[in-house]
Design a protein around this motif. Sequence first.
Motif, PDB file in Angstrom:
ATOM      1  N   PRO A 310      34.908  47.739  37.979  1.00 49.96           N
ATOM      2  CA  PRO A 310      33.874  47.869  39.004  1.00 49.96           C
ATOM      3  C   PRO A 310      34.422  48.657  40.186  1.00 49.96           C
ATOM      4  CG  PRO A 310      34.136  45.586  38.318  1.00 49.96           C
ATOM      5  CD  PRO A 310      35.277  46.342  37.729  1.00 49.96           C
ATOM      6  N   SER A 311      33.543  49.292  40.914  1.00 52.55           N
ATOM      7  CA  SER A 311      33.978  50.099  42.046  1.00 52.55           C
ATOM      8  C   SER A 311      33.782  49.355  43.356  1.00 52.55           C
ATOM      9  CB  SER A 311      33.187  51.409  42.094  1.00 52.55           C
ATOM     10  OG  SER A 311      31.797  51.146  42.228  1.00 52.55           O
ATOM     11  N   GLY A 312      34.534  49.760  44.370  1.00 55.21           N
ATOM     12  CA  GLY A 312      34.363  49.257  45.722  1.00 55.21           C
ATOM     13  C   GLY A 312      34.461  47.755  45.834  1.00 55.21           C
ATOM     14  N   ALA A 313      33.562  47.194  46.646  1.00 58.27           N
ATOM     15  CA  ALA A 313      33.588  45.753  46.924  1.00 58.27           C
ATOM     16  C   ALA A 313      33.281  44.920  45.689  1.00 58.27           C
ATOM     17  CB  ALA A 313      32.589  45.425  48.025  1.00 58.27           C
ATOM     18  N   GLU A 314      32.631  45.516  44.689  1.00 61.64           N
ATOM     19  CA  GLU A 314      32.293  44.770  43.481  1.00 61.64           C
ATOM     20  C   GLU A 314      33.526  44.289  42.734  1.00 61.64           C
ATOM     21  OE1 GLU A 314      29.375  43.663  42.058  1.00 61.64           O
ATOM     22  OE2 GLU A 314      28.615  44.143  44.052  1.00 61.64           O
ATOM     23  N   ARG A 315      34.677  44.917  42.986  1.00 57.70           N
ATOM     24  CA  ARG A 315      35.904  44.494  42.291  1.00 57.70           C
ATOM     25  C   ARG A 315      36.300  43.065  42.660  1.00 57.70           C
ATOM     26  NH1 ARG A 315      40.218  49.278  41.040  1.00 57.70           N
ATOM     27  NH2 ARG A 315      38.721  50.836  40.336  1.00 57.70           N
ATOM     28  N   ASP A 316      35.866  42.610  43.829  1.00 60.29           N
ATOM     29  CA  ASP A 316      36.207  41.261  44.273  1.00 60.29           C
ATOM     30  C   ASP A 316      35.124  40.245  43.939  1.00 60.29           C
ATOM     31  OD1 ASP A 316      38.620  42.166  45.414  1.00 60.29           O
ATOM     32  OD2 ASP A 316      37.568  42.780  47.240  1.00 60.29           O
ATOM     33  N   ASN A 317      34.058  40.691  43.304  1.00 59.33           N
ATOM     34  CA  ASN A 317      32.959  39.799  42.952  1.00 59.33           C
ATOM     35  C   ASN A 317      33.385  38.946  41.754  1.00 59.33           C
ATOM     36  OD1 ASN A 317      30.536  38.619  42.061  1.00 59.33           O
ATOM     37  ND2 ASN A 317      29.337  40.355  42.812  1.00 59.33           N
ATOM     38  N   PRO A 318      33.339  37.617  41.873  1.00 55.54           N
ATOM     39  CA  PRO A 318      33.846  36.753  40.796  1.00 55.54           C
ATOM     40  C   PRO A 318      33.014  36.782  39.521  1.00 55.54           C
ATOM     41  CG  PRO A 318      32.780  35.446  42.501  1.00 55.54           C
ATOM     42  CD  PRO A 318      32.880  36.838  43.042  1.00 55.54           C
ATOM     43  N   ILE A 319      31.877  37.477  39.528  1.00 54.51           N
ATOM     44  CA  ILE A 319      31.104  37.549  38.288  1.00 54.51           C
ATOM     45  C   ILE A 319      31.610  38.664  37.373  1.00 54.51           C
ATOM     46  CG2 ILE A 319      29.049  36.700  39.479  1.00 54.51           C
ATOM     47  CD1 ILE A 319      27.826  39.491  39.178  1.00 54.51           C
ATOM     48  N   HIS A 320      32.587  39.448  37.858  1.00 54.57           N
ATOM     49  CA  HIS A 320      33.099  40.564  37.075  1.00 54.57           C
ATOM     50  C   HIS A 320      34.478  40.272  36.489  1.00 54.57           C
ATOM     51  CE1 HIS A 320      29.897  43.128  38.367  1.00 54.57           C
ATOM     52  NE2 HIS A 320      30.260  43.103  39.627  1.00 54.57           N
ATOM     53  N   TYR A 321      34.675  40.740  35.275  1.00 57.33           N
ATOM     54  CA  TYR A 321      36.022  40.802  34.710  1.00 57.33           C
ATOM     55  C   TYR A 321      36.700  42.018  35.336  1.00 57.33           C
ATOM     56  CZ  TYR A 321      39.183  42.972  31.230  1.00 57.33           C
ATOM     57  OH  TYR A 321      40.220  43.616  30.604  1.00 57.33           O
ATOM     58  N   CYS A 322      37.757  41.783  36.093  1.00 57.45           N
ATOM     59  CA  CYS A 322      38.414  42.884  36.798  1.00 57.45           C
ATOM     60  C   CYS A 322      39.903  42.588  36.950  1.00 57.45           C
ATOM     61  CB  CYS A 322      37.772  43.106  38.171  1.00 57.45           C
ATOM     62  SG  CYS A 322      38.431  44.525  39.061  1.00 57.45           S
ATOM     63  N   PRO A 323      40.667  42.709  35.882  1.00 60.82           N
ATOM     64  CA  PRO A 323      42.104  42.413  35.967  1.00 60.82           C
ATOM     65  C   PRO A 323      42.824  43.422  36.856  1.00 60.82           C
ATOM     66  CG  PRO A 323      41.590  43.458  33.883  1.00 60.82           C
ATOM     67  CD  PRO A 323      40.273  43.180  34.552  1.00 60.82           C
ATOM     68  N   VAL A 324      43.612  42.928  37.795  1.00 65.60           N
ATOM     69  CA  VAL A 324      44.307  43.830  38.712  1.00 65.60           C
ATOM     70  C   VAL A 324      45.396  44.609  37.987  1.00 65.60           C
ATOM     71  CG1 VAL A 324      43.838  42.411  40.723  1.00 65.60           C
ATOM     72  CG2 VAL A 324      45.901  41.985  39.387  1.00 65.60           C
ATOM     73  N   HIS A 325      45.816  44.126  36.829  1.00 66.18           N
ATOM     74  CA  HIS A 325      46.875  44.806  36.088  1.00 66.18           C
ATOM     75  C   HIS A 325      46.297  45.647  34.954  1.00 66.18           C
ATOM     76  CE1 HIS A 325      46.013  41.005  34.120  1.00 66.18           C
ATOM     77  NE2 HIS A 325      46.569  41.438  33.026  1.00 66.18           N
ATOM     78  N   ALA A 326      45.016  45.991  35.041  1.00 67.59           N
ATOM     79  CA  ALA A 326      44.410  46.815  33.990  1.00 67.59           C
ATOM     80  C   ALA A 326      45.204  48.105  33.821  1.00 67.59           C
ATOM     81  CB  ALA A 326      42.969  47.146  34.344  1.00 67.59           C
ATOM     82  N   GLN A 327      45.451  48.468  32.595  1.00 69.30           N
ATOM     83  CA  GLN A 327      46.269  49.646  32.333  1.00 69.30           C
ATOM     84  C   GLN A 327      45.976  50.183  30.948  1.00 69.30           C
ATOM     85  OE1 GLN A 327      50.424  48.270  32.082  1.00 69.30           O
ATOM     86  NE2 GLN A 327      49.523  46.247  32.220  1.00 69.30           N
ATOM     87  N   ARG A 328      46.331  51.428  30.739  1.00 67.51           N
ATOM     88  CA  ARG A 328      46.198  51.995  29.409  1.00 67.51           C
ATOM     89  C   ARG A 328      47.330  51.470  28.527  1.00 67.51           C
ATOM     90  NH1 ARG A 328      42.740  56.424  29.288  1.00 67.51           N
ATOM     91  NH2 ARG A 328      42.147  57.207  31.340  1.00 67.51           N
ATOM     92  N   ARG A 329      47.080  51.550  27.261  1.00 69.27           N
ATOM     93  CA  ARG A 329      48.042  51.033  26.289  1.00 69.27           C
ATOM     94  C   ARG A 329      49.410  51.692  26.423  1.00 69.27           C
ATOM     95  NH1 ARG A 329      47.162  48.235  21.736  1.00 69.27           N
ATOM     96  NH2 ARG A 329      48.631  48.422  20.026  1.00 69.27           N
TER      97      ARG A 329
END
Length: 341
Positions: A310-329
């Motif tokens: 998610p972009s912007g403030a939506e990244r902190d919205n608890p309804i979203h899956y948004c792992p801070v360590h998201a990365q490519r394989r």
Amino acid sequence: MTEVLEPAQPVTDHTRGAGVDDLPGLGPDSATYRFFGDWRGLLMGLWSGSMQNMHPKLAAGVWEHSDFFGERWERLLRSVYPIGGVVFDPDPETTAHQVRDYHLTIKGQMDDGGRYHALDPDVFYWAHATFWYGNIRCAEAFGPKITEADKRRLFEESRTWYARYGVSMRPVPDTYEDFLEYWDHMCTRVLRDHAAVRTVLDITQLPPPPFLPSWTPRWLWKRMAVSGNKTFMWLTTGLYDEPIREMMGLTWSARDEKLFRLFGKTVDTLMKLVPPRYRRHPRARDADDRVAGRVPMDAPVLETPKRNLPSGAERDNPIHYCPVHAQRRGNLPWQSNEVDD
């Protein structure tokens, strides 16, 4: 409906007395492991999304709370990671509880004055039913070959899958035959058309997906979207039960059915030409790598690429899956340099 949720723990089938330990496993030898996570599932995208949104309470929650329609591609592409993780992750219960908790705050009042909550067991189980039963519909339409024994095994294993969420098991049918009766009841008595359904089925207004090259001309994408919408709408109509087609005002001829079956056989034939490893979604492939020893069992699970977050403030919205360590394989030393969706 009241807003009081049924207890999330312990995960026990209160009506049948069966705990999680009594349910079948979902390991590499399971039918779920074999059928779920195949790229053919992408052909089910409009079917799954529209069938879910036909549930009046689920549609109300999506319409009021979700930014699905503002970042549809990203939400779809990132959501398959944790959903797949409930089956494939080394600690699937933790992943399942994370998925469950994305829905804690999704509640409200419907147009008819009734209340809804995303964790109402009847609502949550309906969403789960579209995922696990989608495996059967996908295999019947596009392969791989599925037997009646496979279908019954998928049903039994779907109970394990659902139990991992820690939500009441009350709505879960006893047998595969009971489930088919439940599905028919939902299609004929419960599901309704809704603006959320129609929006899911229309991809012509969507922006280009994040995996397309940034230099793709807008006019080219528009043409692709219109053409793709016609194709996927036709496929989705073929996947619908007849009562759903009637409700949606869709027609399906004998010729359509013949072409649909031919299309499905073609997909199955082409997929057989793809190496088995690459028929799988990255989260399922990651699980295969752990089983084969290509990735340590205790390695971090594979997360969605950053482009899908998610972009912007939506990244902190608890309804979203948004792992801070998201990365490519390829960012991990023991993993090959692949591009994942």
